[in-house]
Design an enzyme around this catalytic site. Structure first.
Site, PDB file in Angstrom:
ATOM      1  N   GLY A 245       0.677  -1.114   0.095  1.00  0.00           N
ATOM      2  CA  GLY A 245       0.013  -0.168  -0.106  1.00  0.00           C
ATOM      3  C   GLY A 245       0.828   1.247   0.016  1.00  0.00           C
ATOM      4  O   GLY A 245       1.940   1.269  -0.660  1.00  0.00           O
ATOM      5  N   ASN A 248       3.050   5.972   3.441  1.00  0.00           N
ATOM      6  CA  ASN A 248       2.876   6.751   4.889  1.00  0.00           C
ATOM      7  C   ASN A 248       1.855   5.587   5.637  1.00  0.00           C
ATOM      8  O   ASN A 248       2.277   5.362   6.711  1.00  0.00           O
ATOM      9  CB  ASN A 248       1.634   7.714   4.791  1.00  0.00           C
ATOM     10  N   VAL A 249       1.083   4.726   5.054  1.00  0.00           N
ATOM     11  CA  VAL A 249       0.453   3.727   6.089  1.00  0.00           C
ATOM     12  C   VAL A 249       1.551   2.530   6.329  1.00  0.00           C
ATOM     13  O   VAL A 249       1.988   2.102   7.378  1.00  0.00           O
ATOM     14  CB  VAL A 249      -0.865   3.007   5.366  1.00  0.00           C
ATOM     15  N   GLY A 250       2.398   2.556   5.292  1.00  0.00           N
ATOM     16  CA  GLY A 250       3.367   1.394   5.651  1.00  0.00           C
ATOM     17  C   GLY A 250       4.333   1.886   6.872  1.00  0.00           C
ATOM     18  O   GLY A 250       4.808   1.020   7.556  1.00  0.00           O
ATOM     19  N   GLU A 267       5.541  -3.421   0.751  1.00  0.00           N
ATOM     20  CA  GLU A 267       5.590  -3.255  -0.738  1.00  0.00           C
ATOM     21  C   GLU A 267       5.041  -1.760  -0.822  1.00  0.00           C
ATOM     22  O   GLU A 267       3.785  -1.724  -0.810  1.00  0.00           O
ATOM     23  CB  GLU A 267       5.044  -4.112  -1.428  1.00  0.00           C
ATOM     24  N   GLU A 396       3.633  10.354  -6.825  1.00  0.00           N
ATOM     25  CA  GLU A 396       3.115   9.288  -7.686  1.00  0.00           C
ATOM     26  C   GLU A 396       1.607   9.834  -8.012  1.00  0.00           C
ATOM     27  O   GLU A 396       0.932  10.038  -6.884  1.00  0.00           O
ATOM     28  CB  GLU A 396       3.317   8.047  -7.071  1.00  0.00           C
TER      29      GLU A 396
HETATM   30  N1  NAD Z   1       4.955  -1.667  -4.025  1.00  0.00           N
HETATM   31  C1  NAD Z   1       3.888  -2.525  -4.403  1.00  0.00           C
HETATM   32  O1  NAD Z   1       3.939  -3.557  -4.325  1.00  0.00           O
HETATM   33  C2  NAD Z   1       2.427  -1.810  -4.276  1.00  0.00           C
HETATM   34  C3  NAD Z   1       1.556  -2.531  -4.927  1.00  0.00           C
HETATM   35  C4  NAD Z   1       0.376  -1.922  -5.006  1.00  0.00           C
HETATM   36  C5  NAD Z   1       0.134  -0.615  -4.465  1.00  0.00           C
HETATM   37  N2  NAD Z   1       1.206  -0.127  -4.110  1.00  0.00           N
HETATM   38  C6  NAD Z   1       0.985   1.439  -3.362  1.00  0.00           C
HETATM   39  O2  NAD Z   1      -0.384   1.250  -2.712  1.00  0.00           O
HETATM   40  C7  NAD Z   1      -0.876   2.710  -2.611  1.00  0.00           C
HETATM   41  C8  NAD Z   1      -2.215   2.655  -3.213  1.00  0.00           C
HETATM   42  O3  NAD Z   1      -3.187   1.796  -2.771  1.00  0.00           O
HETATM   43  P1  NAD Z   1      -4.051   1.989  -1.592  1.00  0.00           P
HETATM   44  O4  NAD Z   1      -4.638   3.313  -1.771  1.00  0.00           O
HETATM   45  O5  NAD Z   1      -5.057   0.857  -1.074  1.00  0.00           O
HETATM   46  O6  NAD Z   1      -3.025   2.448  -0.305  1.00  0.00           O
HETATM   47  P2  NAD Z   1      -3.151   2.676   1.377  1.00  0.00           P
HETATM   48  O7  NAD Z   1      -2.079   2.568   1.992  1.00  0.00           O
HETATM   49  O8  NAD Z   1      -4.282   3.645   1.492  1.00  0.00           O
HETATM   50  O9  NAD Z   1      -4.077   1.062   1.630  1.00  0.00           O
HETATM   51  C9  NAD Z   1      -3.699   0.003   1.729  1.00  0.00           C
HETATM   52  C10 NAD Z   1      -4.330  -1.077   2.691  1.00  0.00           C
HETATM   53  O10 NAD Z   1      -3.896  -0.493   3.847  1.00  0.00           O
HETATM   54  C11 NAD Z   1      -5.262  -0.353   4.653  1.00  0.00           C
HETATM   55  N3  NAD Z   1      -4.919   0.666   5.501  1.00  0.00           N
HETATM   56  C12 NAD Z   1      -5.021   1.903   5.197  1.00  0.00           C
HETATM   57  N4  NAD Z   1      -4.785   2.614   6.549  1.00  0.00           N
HETATM   58  C13 NAD Z   1      -4.296   1.646   7.428  1.00  0.00           C
HETATM   59  C14 NAD Z   1      -4.353   1.806   8.580  1.00  0.00           C
HETATM   60  N5  NAD Z   1      -4.050   2.855   9.569  1.00  0.00           N
HETATM   61  N6  NAD Z   1      -4.045   0.507   9.335  1.00  0.00           N
HETATM   62  C15 NAD Z   1      -3.911  -0.537   8.421  1.00  0.00           C
HETATM   63  N7  NAD Z   1      -4.310  -0.681   7.384  1.00  0.00           N
HETATM   64  C16 NAD Z   1      -4.556   0.547   6.683  1.00  0.00           C
HETATM   65  C17 NAD Z   1      -6.253  -0.054   3.601  1.00  0.00           C
HETATM   66  O11 NAD Z   1      -7.400  -0.305   4.006  1.00  0.00           O
HETATM   67  C18 NAD Z   1      -5.573  -1.116   2.225  1.00  0.00           C
HETATM   68  O12 NAD Z   1      -6.137  -2.266   2.777  1.00  0.00           O
HETATM   69  C19 NAD Z   1      -0.015   3.483  -3.907  1.00  0.00           C
HETATM   70  O13 NAD Z   1       1.025   4.127  -3.191  1.00  0.00           O
HETATM   71  C20 NAD Z   1       0.677   2.198  -4.562  1.00  0.00           C
HETATM   72  O14 NAD Z   1       2.125   2.771  -4.896  1.00  0.00           O
HETATM   73  C21 NAD Z   1       2.234  -0.562  -3.781  1.00  0.00           C
END
Ligand code: NAD
Ligand code: SSN
Length: 493
Positions: A245, A248-250, A267, A396
């Site tokens: 994801g 920031n969340v990571g 990731e 991005e």
């Molecule tokens: N590197 C990779 O392999 C890869 C692959 C796909 C997407 N991404 C990245 O993901 C992003 C887009 O996806 P997104 O909008 O779903 O990202 P996101 O970080 O908002 O959400 C990803 C997941 O995290 C969960 N989440 C959000 N906040 C959370 C919290 N505080 N605690 C626990 N879980 C939480 C969401 O519900 C979702 O399941 C982009 O930045 C993209 O580059 C990276």
């Protein structure tokens, strides 16, 4: 572009309606939230409700973790061949049901049905790959410095894995983690994106049919991701967090996981540079860019975001790209004519709009596209005249915007490409072998595409450097993310 703009297209009927599950999956049972609450999942093409799933909270999450913990010993102690056979069976069921899985994926994510089918096959490839890898978890026997003893290293599953995934690949981002986790002998609690839970639940339904024991795979659905995420990252019974994801969340999940020092793989987001050098085959470079940039309507973490084109081929490149992009057809993923579907939601469209407005205000020109449509649709766009001070340079876009920058010298473009806090993928086109090695070595990313815009495959290690995270998925390395090394000093022999 968009001679007809079809958003309301009839959804094909599922052959097997049981694949559209509207309950969560804990300990082998299809369950509701303890609170009884649900939330609606919307079709991004129409904003209409597809269905409802349980709105789960910390209590439900604890129960899923408990189920995964209780099933762990049994699963970890099965033979690798047993785990291989189940994964292989699951793979076959996914392939047999690919059409239905693709329909569910298009419904909740919006990508064109053929692209969804491609994702299902891509996702399934990780299950097949890791079914095979399950049987190759080799250790070492190392010569000991002490007589009559041996040094033995074996690999053991980490334990319960918490898996959190995004909406842009509702199937493949789950299977890429799950294949490795299950092959390694871990049990899992999956929290799919709140936007796209149905693909995860359909995978769970097929896992039931494949015969996975209860508790090995658990899926919790929720919009309260912060609360559930906190439980997954702090519960001592979870030993591993695998997250895909945003950066920031990571970072937040990593911080939270530190309280119990969990093994983590992240990731995260990218901001991929794409470089077209003056010796490139321009036609091939434009094709490669389109494959990278406009896949999933620009919503992949490895999408080219900053496109650097050498001055002498800039005009030709831009015009060829604009020509091809103007032939795209935006619309419902279920319209066979559609080449590009909607974005996931209005927030995503807002972001694209903001990025384009900022670039134009600072001097960029829109060669094609730039139009926001009703609903979550945005016309694929080509921008020229980009400069370093624009938002797109540093963030991005995650949308269908190809932003072209002009450059002159190799050293200059390498510096520009590396001027980012993230480093997931990078691409370039050149026919000079010396230049290819030099640039591939110099790019600060985890994955490089040389004369290709498509790099993703189960055989290769997927992952980033810098703030794109760490850990690798797929390849022979992916399974190690779910294994611990144990050294046994075997004396008295
Ligand atoms: N590197 C990779 O392999 C890869 C692959 C796909 C997407 N991404 C990245 O993901 C992003 C887009 O996806 P997104 O909008 O779903 O990202 P996101 O970080 O908002 O959400 C990803 C997941 O995290 C969960 N989440 C959000 N906040 C959370 C919290 N505080 N605690 C626990 N879980 C939480 C969401 O519900 C979702 O399941 C982009 O930045 C993209 O580059 C990276
Ligand atoms: O969005 C990121 C994952 C895309 C891929 O696996 O190619």
């Amino acid at each position: 572009m968009n001679k007809s703009f079809a958003t309301q297209v009839e959804v094909p009927k599922l052959k097997d309606s049981l694949l559209l599950r509207q309950n969560a999956f804990i300990n082998g049972e299809w369950v509701k939230a303890k609170s009884g609450n649900t939330y609606s999942v919307l079709d991004p093409a129409t904003n209409k409700e597809i269905g409802k799933v349980p709105e789960m909270n910390v209590e439900d999450t604890k129960e899923a973790i408990k189920a995964a913990k209780e099933s762990f010993n049994n699963w970890a102690n099965q033979t690798a061949k047993y785990r291989h056979d189940l994964l292989q069976k699951w793979y076959t069921l996914i392939i047999d049901n690919q059409q239905d899985l693709a329909i569910i994926l298009t419904l909740e994510n919006g990508k064109p049905i053929n692209e969804a089918l491609g994702e299902i096959k891509y996702g399934a490839s990780f299950i097949e790959w890791f079914a095979e890898e399950a049987r190759r978890v080799y250790g070492d026997v190392i010569p000991s410095p002490i007589k009559n003893s041996k040094i033995i290293v074996q690999k053991q599953p980490v334990g319960v894995a918490g898996i959190i995934t995004p909406w842009n690949f509702p199937n493949a981002m789950i299977t890429r983690k799950l294949g490795a986790a299950l092959a390694a002998g871990c049990t899992v609690v999956i929290k799919p994106s709140h936007d796209t839970p149905f693909s995860a639940l359909a995978l769970a339904e097929l896992a039931v049919r494949a015969g996975f024991p209860k508790g090995v795979i658990n899926v919790i659905t929720t919009e309260q991701h912060a609360e559930v995420g906190l439980e997954l990252t702090t519960n001592p019974d979870v030993k591993k967090i695998s997250f895909t994801g945003s950066t920031n969340v990571g970072k937040l999940l990593m911080q939270q996981s530190s309280s119990t020092l969990k093994k983590i793989s992240l990731e995260l987001g990218g901001n991929a540079p794409f470089i077209a050098f003056d010796d490139a085959n321009v036609e091939a470079a434009v094709e490669g860019l389109i494959a990278s940039k406009f896949r999933a309507s620009g919503q992949t973490c490895v999408c080219a975001n900053r496109i650097y084109v050498q001055s002498s081929i800039y005009a030709e490149f831009a015009s060829l790209l604009a020509d091809k992009v103007s032939g795209f057809k935006v619309g419902s993923g279920f319209d066979p004519q559609t080449t590009h579907g909607p974005l996931i939601n209005s927030k995503a469209v807002d972001k694209v709009t903001r990025h384009i407005e900022d670039a134009v205000a600072k001097g960029a020109e829109i060669l094609v596209g730039g139009v926001r449509r009703d609903g979550n649709f945005f016309d694929p766009t080509v921008l020229t005249g980009m400069s370093a001070d624009m938002i797109i340079t540093n963030e991005e876009t995650f949308g269908p915007v190809a932003a072209l920058y002009k450059f002159d010298k190799d050293e200059e473009v390498i510096k520009l490409a590396n001027n980012s806090h993230v480093g997931l993928a990078g691409y370039f086109y050149s026919r000079d072998v010396g230049r290819c090695w030099k640039v591939a070595d110099a790019l600060e990313v985890g994955m490089v595409g040389v004369n290709t815009g498509i790099i993703s495959t189960c055989e290769a290690p997927f992952g980033g450097v810098k703030e794109s995270g760490f850990g690798r998925e797929g390849s022979k390395h992916g399974i190690d993310e779910f294994l611990n090394l144990k050294y046994i000093s075997f004396g008295g022999l």
